[in-house]
Design a protein around this motif. Structure first.
Motif, mmCIF file in Angstrom:
data_model
loop_
_atom_site.group_PDB
_atom_site.id
_atom_site.type_symbol
_atom_site.label_atom_id
_atom_site.label_comp_id
_atom_site.label_asym_id
_atom_site.label_seq_id
_atom_site.Cartn_x
_atom_site.Cartn_y
_atom_site.Cartn_z
ATOM 1 N N UNK A 49 36.727 49.150 46.671
ATOM 2 C CA UNK A 49 36.693 49.529 45.255
ATOM 3 C C UNK A 49 35.845 48.585 44.404
ATOM 4 N N UNK A 50 35.017 47.782 45.044
ATOM 5 C CA UNK A 50 34.089 46.912 44.316
ATOM 6 C C UNK A 50 32.777 47.687 44.142
ATOM 7 N N UNK A 51 32.779 48.632 43.228
ATOM 8 C CA UNK A 51 31.670 49.566 43.108
ATOM 9 C C UNK A 51 30.411 48.927 42.528
ATOM 10 N N UNK A 52 30.567 47.870 41.737
ATOM 11 C CA UNK A 52 29.385 47.188 41.209
ATOM 12 C C UNK A 52 28.605 46.494 42.324
ATOM 13 N N UNK A 53 29.324 45.804 43.216
ATOM 14 C CA UNK A 53 28.657 45.177 44.363
ATOM 15 C C UNK A 53 28.073 46.236 45.281
ATOM 16 N N UNK A 54 28.836 47.306 45.494
ATOM 17 C CA UNK A 54 28.362 48.388 46.355
ATOM 18 C C UNK A 54 27.057 48.952 45.807
ATOM 19 N N UNK A 99 33.702 56.376 36.142
ATOM 20 C CA UNK A 99 34.980 57.098 36.226
ATOM 21 C C UNK A 99 35.765 56.592 37.432
ATOM 22 N N UNK A 100 36.475 55.467 37.291
ATOM 23 C CA UNK A 100 37.198 54.871 38.429
ATOM 24 C C UNK A 100 38.153 55.872 39.077
ATOM 25 N N UNK A 101 38.276 55.812 40.401
ATOM 26 C CA UNK A 101 39.176 56.733 41.110
ATOM 27 C C UNK A 101 40.630 56.338 40.885
ATOM 28 N N UNK A 102 41.569 57.231 41.195
ATOM 29 C CA UNK A 102 43.001 56.908 41.028
ATOM 30 C C UNK A 102 43.430 55.788 41.969
ATOM 31 N N UNK A 103 44.598 55.218 41.689
ATOM 32 C CA UNK A 103 45.079 54.065 42.464
ATOM 33 C C UNK A 103 45.300 54.393 43.931
ATOM 34 N N UNK A 104 45.630 55.646 44.217
ATOM 35 C CA UNK A 104 45.917 56.011 45.614
ATOM 36 C C UNK A 104 44.652 56.456 46.355
#
Length: 244
Positions: A201-206, A236-241
């Motif tokens: 979930x580190x989308x900036x690094x990705x 738009x961050x994904x849900x926690x699950x």
């Protein structure tokens, strides 16, 4: 791949000649690697390993077959009197499962073939290559049997049509202890690092890794796809699950 476009450029006689050469070429590779030719499906073929006689290292033989097919396909050009030759590409799906094998059909005509859910999944993987821009997609069931011998990059966790449980799928890149294949894997290292960041979930690094991957490999559709996904999840961050 793009069979319709290729066939439109040929006369019927040229098309038949081309398909016969292509299928003959591919079939010989299957047979040389102890595979059983099941059937021809238009411009494609289906093969399996392990029947009528048991075969050791079935999954590895199938992977070696697929890699050799991709290598040799470069030598097979489409040509006609009115068109210059153009490179063709082919897509392959490989899956491992228990299936039913035997004579299937009517009293007057039948085929020795395999049936079962595993056959359908292999076909789905072949088609899924189109979305990701890959050439050889193998299931996690196959990967578990060959992971000591092959080089792969993870593609995605997918739910194929008709299924509810996601599976992890991989792109078959090459074989271990092959310098050329290991160099291929090194060239897509940024993609691998990007995927690992993406799953964490580190989308900036990705995003940064995928940008570098696209810069090095502009034609890599898989890196382009994940760059788009990363940008979307930053906004738009994904849900926690979310599990990838």
């Amino acid at each position: 791949e793009n069979f319709t476009s290729i066939s439109e450029k040929m006369k019927p006689e040229e098309l038949v000649d081309f398909i016969n050469k292509y299928l003959s070429f591919m079939t010989s590779i299957v047979l040389e690697h102890r595979g059983t030719l099941d059937k021809y499906l238009g411009d494609s073929l289906m093969a399996f390993w392990g029947a009528p006689l048991e075969v050791e290292n079935k999954e590895l033989l199938a992977c070696e077959t697929a890699l050799l097919m991709q290598e040799k396909i470069k030598n097979l050009q489409t040509s006609s009197a009115s068109n210059s030759s153009s490179q063709i590409r082919t897509r392959i799906g490989i899956h491992s499962d228990d299936v039913v094998v035997g004579n299937i059909g009517g009293q007057e005509r039948f085929d020795y073939t395999v049936m079962g859910d595993g056959v359908n999944l292999a076909s789905r993987l072949e088609g899924a290559n189109k979305m990701y821009g890959t050439s050889i997609m193998i299931s996690e069931a196959t990967y578990e049997q060959v992971k000591e011998n092959v080089l792969v990059r993870i593609i995605d966790r997918i739910v194929v049509k008709g299924k509810t449980k996601p599976i992890t799928v991989y792109e078959l890149v090459g074989l271990n202890n092959n310098i050329e294949d290991e160099n291929k894997l090194e060239r897509i290292k940024d993609y691998t690092n990007g995927y690992n960041s993406y799953i964490e979930r580190d989308f900036n690094s990705a995003k940064l890794y995928f940008e570098k991957s696209v810069e090095k490999n502009p034609s890599d559709k898989l890196s382009q796809l994940y760059l788009e996904r990363s940008n979307n999840y930053i906004e738009n961050p994904p849900p926690k699950d979310w599990n990838g």
